[in-house]
Motif scaffolding. Structure first.
Motif, mmCIF file in Angstrom:
data_model
loop_
_atom_site.group_PDB
_atom_site.id
_atom_site.type_symbol
_atom_site.label_atom_id
_atom_site.label_comp_id
_atom_site.label_asym_id
_atom_site.label_seq_id
_atom_site.Cartn_x
_atom_site.Cartn_y
_atom_site.Cartn_z
ATOM 1 N N SER A 421 0.811 -1.228 0.000
ATOM 2 C CA SER A 421 0.000 0.000 0.000
ATOM 3 C C SER A 421 0.839 1.270 0.000
ATOM 4 O O SER A 421 0.309 2.365 0.186
ATOM 5 N N ILE A 422 2.129 1.159 -0.230
ATOM 6 C CA ILE A 422 2.972 2.351 -0.134
ATOM 7 C C ILE A 422 2.596 3.399 -1.187
ATOM 8 O O ILE A 422 2.618 4.601 -0.910
ATOM 9 N N ASP A 423 2.215 2.950 -2.383
ATOM 10 C CA ASP A 423 1.817 3.917 -3.412
ATOM 11 C C ASP A 423 0.565 4.677 -2.985
ATOM 12 O O ASP A 423 0.460 5.896 -3.178
ATOM 13 N N PHE A 424 -0.400 3.962 -2.380
ATOM 14 C CA PHE A 424 -1.626 4.601 -1.904
ATOM 15 C C PHE A 424 -1.317 5.597 -0.794
ATOM 16 O O PHE A 424 -1.835 6.725 -0.785
ATOM 17 N N VAL A 425 -0.460 5.219 0.134
ATOM 18 C CA VAL A 425 -0.092 6.106 1.234
ATOM 19 C C VAL A 425 0.575 7.364 0.709
ATOM 20 O O VAL A 425 0.201 8.491 1.079
ATOM 21 N N GLU A 426 1.537 7.211 -0.163
ATOM 22 C CA GLU A 426 2.270 8.375 -0.674
ATOM 23 C C GLU A 426 1.402 9.219 -1.585
ATOM 24 O O GLU A 426 1.465 10.459 -1.544
ATOM 25 N N ARG A 427 0.574 8.575 -2.397
ATOM 26 C CA ARG A 427 -0.302 9.328 -3.286
ATOM 27 C C ARG A 427 -1.302 10.175 -2.494
ATOM 28 O O ARG A 427 -1.617 11.303 -2.871
ATOM 29 N N THR A 428 -1.775 9.637 -1.392
ATOM 30 C CA THR A 428 -2.775 10.340 -0.594
ATOM 31 C C THR A 428 -2.153 11.378 0.323
ATOM 32 O O THR A 428 -2.620 12.521 0.397
ATOM 33 N N LEU A 429 -1.079 11.005 1.016
ATOM 34 C CA LEU A 429 -0.561 11.850 2.091
ATOM 35 C C LEU A 429 0.567 12.774 1.665
ATOM 36 O O LEU A 429 0.853 13.744 2.375
ATOM 37 N N LEU A 436 -5.582 17.797 4.433
ATOM 38 C CA LEU A 436 -5.000 17.569 5.745
ATOM 39 C C LEU A 436 -4.057 18.692 6.147
ATOM 40 O O LEU A 436 -3.961 19.045 7.333
ATOM 41 N N TYR A 437 -3.368 19.277 5.177
ATOM 42 C CA TYR A 437 -2.296 20.205 5.505
ATOM 43 C C TYR A 437 -2.774 21.615 5.803
ATOM 44 O O TYR A 437 -1.952 22.517 5.993
ATOM 45 N N ASP A 438 -4.074 21.804 5.902
ATOM 46 C CA ASP A 438 -4.595 23.032 6.513
ATOM 47 C C ASP A 438 -4.461 22.954 8.036
ATOM 48 O O ASP A 438 -4.543 23.979 8.714
ATOM 49 N N TYR A 439 -4.242 21.743 8.554
ATOM 50 C CA TYR A 439 -4.220 21.521 10.002
ATOM 51 C C TYR A 439 -2.958 20.812 10.484
ATOM 52 O O TYR A 439 -2.669 20.825 11.675
ATOM 53 N N VAL A 440 -2.223 20.216 9.566
ATOM 54 C CA VAL A 440 -1.059 19.397 9.903
ATOM 55 C C VAL A 440 0.141 19.902 9.114
ATOM 56 O O VAL A 440 0.015 20.267 7.936
ATOM 57 N N ASP A 441 1.310 19.935 9.738
ATOM 58 C CA ASP A 441 2.517 20.387 9.065
ATOM 59 C C ASP A 441 2.993 19.333 8.068
ATOM 60 O O ASP A 441 3.258 18.183 8.436
ATOM 61 N N ARG A 442 3.131 19.739 6.821
ATOM 62 C CA ARG A 442 3.453 18.807 5.742
ATOM 63 C C ARG A 442 4.839 18.173 5.918
ATOM 64 O O ARG A 442 5.002 16.956 5.773
ATOM 65 N N ASP A 443 5.831 18.975 6.241
ATOM 66 C CA ASP A 443 7.198 18.451 6.340
ATOM 67 C C ASP A 443 7.315 17.455 7.494
ATOM 68 O O ASP A 443 7.987 16.419 7.376
ATOM 69 N N LEU A 462 -0.160 6.102 13.206
ATOM 70 C CA LEU A 462 -0.158 7.477 12.719
ATOM 71 C C LEU A 462 -0.561 7.540 11.255
ATOM 72 O O LEU A 462 -1.364 8.395 10.850
ATOM 73 N N ILE A 463 -0.018 6.657 10.430
ATOM 74 C CA ILE A 463 -0.349 6.671 9.005
ATOM 75 C C ILE A 463 -1.838 6.411 8.815
ATOM 76 O O ILE A 463 -2.503 7.090 8.015
ATOM 77 N N TRP A 464 -2.371 5.445 9.550
ATOM 78 C CA TRP A 464 -3.813 5.195 9.448
ATOM 79 C C TRP A 464 -4.603 6.439 9.843
ATOM 80 O O TRP A 464 -5.601 6.792 9.196
ATOM 81 N N SER A 465 -4.181 7.122 10.878
ATOM 82 C CA SER A 465 -4.902 8.303 11.350
ATOM 83 C C SER A 465 -4.821 9.440 10.338
ATOM 84 O O SER A 465 -5.806 10.152 10.115
ATOM 85 N N LEU A 466 -3.673 9.638 9.742
ATOM 86 C CA LEU A 466 -3.545 10.672 8.706
ATOM 87 C C LEU A 466 -4.442 10.351 7.515
ATOM 88 O O LEU A 466 -5.128 11.239 6.981
ATOM 89 N N LEU A 467 -4.445 9.099 7.080
ATOM 90 C CA LEU A 467 -5.323 8.694 5.980
ATOM 91 C C LEU A 467 -6.790 8.926 6.337
ATOM 92 O O LEU A 467 -7.582 9.419 5.523
ATOM 93 N N SER A 468 -7.163 8.576 7.564
ATOM 94 C CA SER A 468 -8.559 8.682 7.991
ATOM 95 C C SER A 468 -9.014 10.137 8.071
ATOM 96 O O SER A 468 -10.122 10.470 7.657
ATOM 97 N N VAL A 469 -8.162 11.001 8.631
ATOM 98 C CA VAL A 469 -8.527 12.414 8.732
ATOM 99 C C VAL A 469 -8.617 13.042 7.348
ATOM 100 O O VAL A 469 -9.524 13.837 7.073
ATOM 101 N N GLU A 470 -7.713 12.700 6.470
ATOM 102 C CA GLU A 470 -7.783 13.228 5.098
ATOM 103 C C GLU A 470 -9.092 12.820 4.427
ATOM 104 O O GLU A 470 -9.775 13.647 3.792
ATOM 105 N N GLU A 471 -9.471 11.551 4.563
ATOM 106 C CA GLU A 471 -10.714 11.094 3.954
ATOM 107 C C GLU A 471 -11.914 11.749 4.626
ATOM 108 O O GLU A 471 -12.905 12.096 3.967
ATOM 109 N N TRP A 472 -11.870 11.938 5.945
ATOM 110 C CA TRP A 472 -12.958 12.617 6.657
ATOM 111 C C TRP A 472 -13.135 14.047 6.135
ATOM 112 O O TRP A 472 -14.261 14.506 5.916
ATOM 113 N N LEU A 473 -12.029 14.749 5.938
ATOM 114 C CA LEU A 473 -12.095 16.125 5.444
ATOM 115 C C LEU A 473 -12.748 16.190 4.050
ATOM 116 O O LEU A 473 -13.477 17.128 3.732
ATOM 117 N N ARG A 474 -12.484 15.200 3.217
ATOM 118 C CA ARG A 474 -13.073 15.187 1.883
ATOM 119 C C ARG A 474 -14.593 15.057 1.934
ATOM 120 O O ARG A 474 -15.304 15.571 1.064
#
Length: 477
Positions: A421-429, A436-443, A462-474
């Protein structure tokens, strides 16, 4: 619940409140701080600003006859884990546990529609199946397993299908199973975020697929949720805070453990974009607030364990039940939880800790997110956790199941996030347009993700949580 400008609204789902005229969906930044601290929300907040939960065990009243009506909340029930003043003999507790467990399962079997049971391969769901199968010939049972072809380390033991199939054979159930792969997580994210409304308690997509499977055959399914929280199923967690110098010392130790994803410093850097909105909020105070009715009478290891059981029932179990309810109802399925039967809960809260855990003297310093197989080695050394439940359930299920080490319902995400799932993680995050980056520091996020994909540190939660918050925001922004 929504209270705004003298208006009140309530609904079973946040989506209904969002349809109110004039409602503007905004992120509750303090709730986001809680989530990235505990991978859960311990207060009554939700990720939607202004929308609160009515806490479990509470009711609310609104007097419309008042000039300025206020919503008043009152608590009518709470967990109360404590040592009995005059403990009975161990065998008396075992006999009463068997009676109450049989009663609880039998009560849950009453249904006007076809009923089945999850069968994970573990003791809790296996014991429920054993009792239910005695009343329901050809009871339908359901298991979700995982493709472990790319897993490694401790994750190689996550697939429990073989044990579930053995119990299905023993109890003559009509058994169905599903195998989840990395791509199934990716396919579920959008639907999962919509139905669950906000992320809770770790990876939840396996629950989504388990409910989907069961819903194809039954309308009601029984789950083993609650057995761990009532009878001490996580000894490596409790033993982090057994020897303490009072409540403050205890709360400080347990707080450090329940920062499930990040240290305070890492979280500060990650949430730098919202620092001004959460200044003055101390997550330690939020943690301590869970114990507002349980701060006294800390006299020994047993009382600290009971505090830990109280904490996990109020937070971790609550999150699990929110997930279970929303994801089952997303498929038109009713989930029942025999271990949370009223009489059984009342009994379990006052079972002596010494009958739940074998070794209170040894303070184990374990972290379920650390690399290696520490929880497994600890269990093999002490044979600990849910001891009275193991003794009684061994009368219903195979001995190797009753004495097996605790196994959570979790996918091999640590391996998938740096492999399939690395491509999915990197493509999304790593997308610069990610909301997500309106609320989280990208670097900071990129650096933490890189630690996982390089194998330097396990950042699966953490990765699961970042993915989940990004999808929630959408969906919700």
């Amino acid at each position: 619940l929504l209270r705004r400008n003298g208006r009140f609204a309530f609904a079973s789902e946040q989506k209904a409140i969002m349809t109110l005229p004039g409602f503007a969906a905004r992120v509750d930044r303090p709730a986001l701080l809680e989530y990235f601290t505990f991978q859960n929300i311990f207060t009554d907040r939700t990720l939607l600003e202004g929308v609160e939960l009515l806490p479990p065990g509470h009711y609310a009243t609104l007097d419309l006859g008042e000039d300025s009506p206020e919503l008043r909340r009152a608590q009518y029930w709470d967990f109360d884990f404590r040592e009995p003043e005059r403990p009975a003999e161990p065998e008396a507790y075992r006999e009463e546990l068997e009676r109450l467990f049989r009663q609880a399962v039998t009560r849950q079997l009453v249904s006007d529609v076809e009923l089945g049971s999850y069968l994970s391969g573990g003791m809790d769901s296996g014991s429920i199946t054993a009792i239910a199968a005695g009343s329901f010939p050809w009871l339908k049972t359901f298991t979700c397993g995982f493709d472990l072809s790319s897993a490694s380390g401790i994750e190689l033991g996550l697939d429990e299908r073989a044990r579930a199939e053995a119990m299905s054979y023993r109890f003559k159930t009509e058994h169905y199973e599903m195998v989840l792969k990395a791509g199934d997580m990716e396919r579920a994210m959008a639907r999962l975020a919509w139905h669950i409304e906000e992320p809770r308690d770790g990876q939840s997509y396996p629950n989504f697929y388990a409910a989907q499977l069961a819903s194809k055959f039954v309308k009601v399914v029984m789950s083993g949720a609650g057995g761990d929280e009532l009878f001490g199923g996580y000894p490596w967690r409790y033993y982090r805070a057994v020897a303490n110098d009072g409540f403050d010392d205890y709360a400080g130790k347990y707080y450090q453990f329940w920062q499930r994803m990040l240290t305070d410093d890492e979280r500060g850097r990650l949430l730098a974009p919202i620092a001004g909105h959460v200044a003055g909020i101390d997550t330690r105070d939020i943690f301590r607030g869970v114990f507002r009715h349980h701060e006294d009478a800390l006299a020994g290891p047993e009382t600290y364990i009971n505090h830990s059981l109280y904490f996990e029932a109020k937070t971790f179990l609550h999150g699990l039940l929110v997930v279970e309810d929303k994801l089952s109802m997303a498929h038109g399925l009713e989930t029942r939880v025999p271990f949370l039967d009223n009489d059984l809960v009342d009994f379990a809260m006052h079972v002596p800790v010494a009958l739940k855990l074998n070794n209170l003297a040894e303070v184990a310093r374990l972290n379920e997110n650390e690399s290696g197989d520490k929880p497994s080695r600890f269990f093999q050394r002490t044979r600990d956790g849910k001891q009275i439940l193991r003794d009684v359930m061994g009368r219903f299920i195979p001995e190797d199941i009753a004495t097996a080490q605790k196994q959570g319902f979790s996918a091999p995400d640590a391996s998938w996030f740096k492999g399939d799932s690395i491509d999915f993680v990197e493509r999304t995050l790593l997308d610069r347009k990610a909301r997500l980056y309106d609320y989280v520091d990208r670097d900071t996020a990129a650096a933490l993700i890189g630690e996982h994909t390089s194998g330097a540190q396990n950042r699966r939660l953490l990765i699961w949580s970042l993915l989940s918050v990004e999808e929630w925001l959408r969906h919700y922004q």
